[in-house]
Design a protein around this motif. Structure first.
Motif, PDB file in Angstrom:
ATOM      1  N   PHE A 144       0.810  -1.214   0.000  1.00  0.00           N
ATOM      2  CA  PHE A 144       0.000   0.000   0.000  1.00  0.00           C
ATOM      3  C   PHE A 144       0.850   1.273   0.000  1.00  0.00           C
ATOM      4  N   PRO A 184      -2.713   7.575  -2.865  1.00  0.00           N
ATOM      5  CA  PRO A 184      -3.798   7.556  -1.868  1.00  0.00           C
ATOM      6  C   PRO A 184      -5.146   7.217  -2.506  1.00  0.00           C
ATOM      7  N   CYS A 185      -5.873   6.317  -1.873  1.00  0.00           N
ATOM      8  CA  CYS A 185      -7.177   5.889  -2.359  1.00  0.00           C
ATOM      9  C   CYS A 185      -8.068   5.562  -1.169  1.00  0.00           C
ATOM     10  N   ILE A 192      -9.955   2.866   1.054  1.00  0.00           N
ATOM     11  CA  ILE A 192      -9.834   1.452   1.381  1.00  0.00           C
ATOM     12  C   ILE A 192     -10.973   1.091   2.328  1.00  0.00           C
ATOM     13  N   HIS A 199      -3.897   7.025   2.857  1.00  0.00           N
ATOM     14  CA  HIS A 199      -5.143   6.461   2.344  1.00  0.00           C
ATOM     15  C   HIS A 199      -6.317   6.854   3.237  1.00  0.00           C
ATOM     16  N   THR A 200      -7.512   6.849   2.657  1.00  0.00           N
ATOM     17  CA  THR A 200      -8.747   7.071   3.407  1.00  0.00           C
ATOM     18  C   THR A 200      -9.339   5.704   3.716  1.00  0.00           C
TER      19      THR A 200
END
Length: 82
Positions: free
Chosen positions: A41, A46-47, A49, A69-70
């Motif tokens: 990761f 950033p994505c 999850i 990441h969010t």
């Protein structure tokens, strides 16, 4: 790779990763050992999850959030519904 959302299935030794792009097309389906999750990761942009809320999900959520990441935790009764 243009990953928008990731579903992360937490298990004992091997975690399942399912990722889609912004149009909903599957771009990743793979298994990761616990020791490889953070390294994998860290290489992604950033994505969002999503994962089932459980005892270890809070740990993973904090660690993945540190990478930018969010993280969204889903109540167990809603996981697996179609």
């Amino acid at each position: 790779m243009n990953i928008a959302k990731v579903g992360l299935d937490l298990a004992k030794n091997v975690l399942q990763v399912h990722a889609v792009d912004s149009q909903g097309h599957i771009v990743v389906r793979k298994q990761l050992r616990r020791t490889d999750v953070l390294q994998y990761f860290a290489t992604l942009e950033p994505c969002v999850i999503g994962m089932e809320a459980c005892g270890s999900s809070h740990y993973w959520g904090h660690e993945l959030a540190k990478l930018g990441h969010t993280v969204r935790l889903v109540a167990p009764q809603f996981v697996g519904l179609t």
